[in-house]
Design an enzyme around this catalytic site. Structure first.
Site, short mmCIF file in Angstrom:
data_model
loop_
_atom_site.label_atom_id
_atom_site.label_comp_id
_atom_site.label_asym_id
_atom_site.label_seq_id
_atom_site.Cartn_x
_atom_site.Cartn_y
_atom_site.Cartn_z
CD GLU A 106 -4.61 -7.78 1.32
OE1 GLU A 106 -5.50 -7.10 1.87
OE2 GLU A 106 -3.40 -7.52 1.47
CD GLU B 134 -2.80 -1.43 2.34
OE1 GLU B 134 -2.77 -0.58 3.24
OE2 GLU B 134 -3.59 -2.39 2.32
O1 9MR Z 1 -7.82 -8.16 8.07
C1 9MR Z 1 -6.75 -7.56 8.77
C2 9MR Z 1 -7.18 -7.19 10.17
O2 9MR Z 1 -7.53 -8.35 10.88
C3 9MR Z 1 -6.05 -6.45 10.85
O3 9MR Z 1 -6.50 -6.00 12.08
C4 9MR Z 1 -5.62 -5.25 10.01
C5 9MR Z 1 -4.43 -4.53 10.64
O4 9MR Z 1 -3.34 -5.36 10.72
O5 9MR Z 1 -5.27 -5.66 8.71
C6 9MR Z 1 -6.29 -6.32 8.02
O6 9MR Z 1 -5.80 -6.73 6.77
C7 9MR Z 1 -5.50 -5.72 5.81
C8 9MR Z 1 -4.27 -6.15 5.07
O7 9MR Z 1 -3.22 -6.44 5.95
C9 9MR Z 1 -3.83 -5.12 4.05
N1 9MR Z 1 -4.93 -4.81 3.16
C10 9MR Z 1 -6.20 -4.47 3.79
C11 9MR Z 1 -6.60 -5.56 4.78
C12 9MR Z 1 -7.97 -5.24 5.40
O8 9MR Z 1 -7.89 -4.09 6.17
#
Ligand code: 9MR
Length: 351
Positions: A261, A140
């Site tokens: 994802e 990102e």
């Molecule tokens: O789904 C993930 C959530 O459980 C975590 O709390 C969060 C922070 O670490 O990240 C979420 O996953 C994200 C991913 O790492 C990057 N792309 C967006 C995802 C959804 O927010």
């Protein structure tokens, strides 16, 4: 409660995908694998590959400077080894899930910033060298253009993050070069969201992404793959052509392209009828995945398997107004195969 016998269940998505030369995987959480038998069974049945949903992030692995905690990640690695599943890594350098100490250190000048990045990447990759062959090295990094859900101020094309403030755009080069040095045969992936749909903001983000990767490659910065996260929203239009053009351009630049994802957010005013809701999810999931596969994508991950534990259910910023929850993953909240499962099966079978 009676359950269908395992033998009577049709083959899982992982096996269906594999029969067609595709890898299907999903984001997994170590704690749930250990505590929820239905959850673990769903992963055994459906996923040939897993990615840690949070266990590979900086804050999970190095909550205190120099003190690495690999226990949650190791739980996933052990499960994957026992089940003979592959694991991809997520995410070495990301502006979120960054512990306060690291954020502070990144603000203490370029030397200190470089040194903590170096130490983190080296140590983590040394640990996963035998088990993880593909990591999201940078996650990102592109700024959200005007018109996005969360637009960034200013006209900077790269996200304003602690890494960018510490080292400028070169932090991306540095992270990729460090990863290459630490594990020379590792597949280095740049992972991004908000680039799949047919909106002006997504079009601008696609332009920024292509400009970034072309610049990196032209300067000899190591990069092997781009991950398109695929967090789709039914409120946004989708058309195959822009996605096909993006994937084609990335592949022509010599990169692999993965869906990393995928999940689907319904609209707040989704129809009341489950069948009508599912038809919309099914249609979008099929359109997206079949387009990506036709353009040459060979790896598809969903962000979790079941609506029960999805961030689309648990994160209030994206959840559907109660009491409804998004039906945005291949298994519903009771681990039943749903519309998206069927769409993925169809897309994999036709690939
Ligand atoms: O789904 C993930 C959530 O459980 C975590 O709390 C969060 C922070 O670490 O990240 C979420 O996953 C994200 C991913 O790492 C990057 N792309 C967006 C995802 C959804 O927010």
């Amino acid at each position: 409660m009676s359950r269908p016998a395992a033998a009577s269940l049709p083959t899982g998505l992982g096996a269906i995908a594999r029969q067609n030369g595709i890898t299907f995987g999903a984001a997994v959480q170590s704690g749930l694998l250990a505590t929820d038998a239905d959850y673990a069974a769903a992963f055994r049945r459906e996923a040939s590959m897993v990615v840690p949903e949070w266990e590979g992030k900086w804050g999970a692995l190095q909550p205190t400077e120099g003190e690495f905690d690999t226990a949650p990640l190791d739980g996933i690695l052990a499960w994957a080894k026992a089940q003979e599943r592959l694991v991809r890594g997520h995410a070495l350098v990301w502006h979120q899930h960054l512990p306060a100490w690291a954020e502070e250190a990144l603000g203490q000048g370029p030397e200190r910033a470089t040194s903590i990045m170096q130490a983190h990447i080296r140590r983590v990759l040394a640990h996963t060298r035998a088990s993880i062959r593909d990591w999201d090295v940078v996650n990102e990094v592109i700024a959200d253009p005007p018109g996005s859900d969360t637009p960034q101020a200013g006209d900077l094309e790269l996200r304003d993050s602690p890494f960018l403030r510490a080292l400028g755009p070169a932090y991306i080069d540095e992270a990729l070069r460090m990863a290459r040095r630490a594990d020379p045969l590792l597949r280095l992936t740049l992972n991004e969201y908000g680039i799949e749909e047919d909106t002006p903001a997504a079009a601008e983000k696609r332009r920024r992404l292509l400009a970034l990767v072309r610049d990196l490659l032209s300067r000899g910065v190591p990069l092997d793959a781009v991950g398109l996260q695929g967090h789709l929203q039914l409120a946004k239009p989708f058309r195959p052509e822009p996605l096909t053009a993006l994937i084609t351009a990335l592949r022509q630049a010599g990169l692999s392209v993965l869906i990393t994802e995928m999940d689907i957010r319904e609209t707040a005013d989704a129809p009341q009828e489950l069948a009508a809701r599912d038809a919309l999810v099914n249609e979008r999931a099929y359109a997206f995945v079949s387009t990506a596969l036709a353009a040459g994508v060979r790896t598809v991950f969903t962000w979790g398997l079941s609506d029960r534990y999805s961030w689309l259910t648990t994160d209030p910023s994206v959840a559907m107004p109660a009491p409804r929850t998004h039906r945005g993953l291949p298994l519903d909240a009771s681990f039943r195969r749903n519309a998206m499962w069927e769409a993925l099966r169809r897309a994999f079978a036709g690939a």
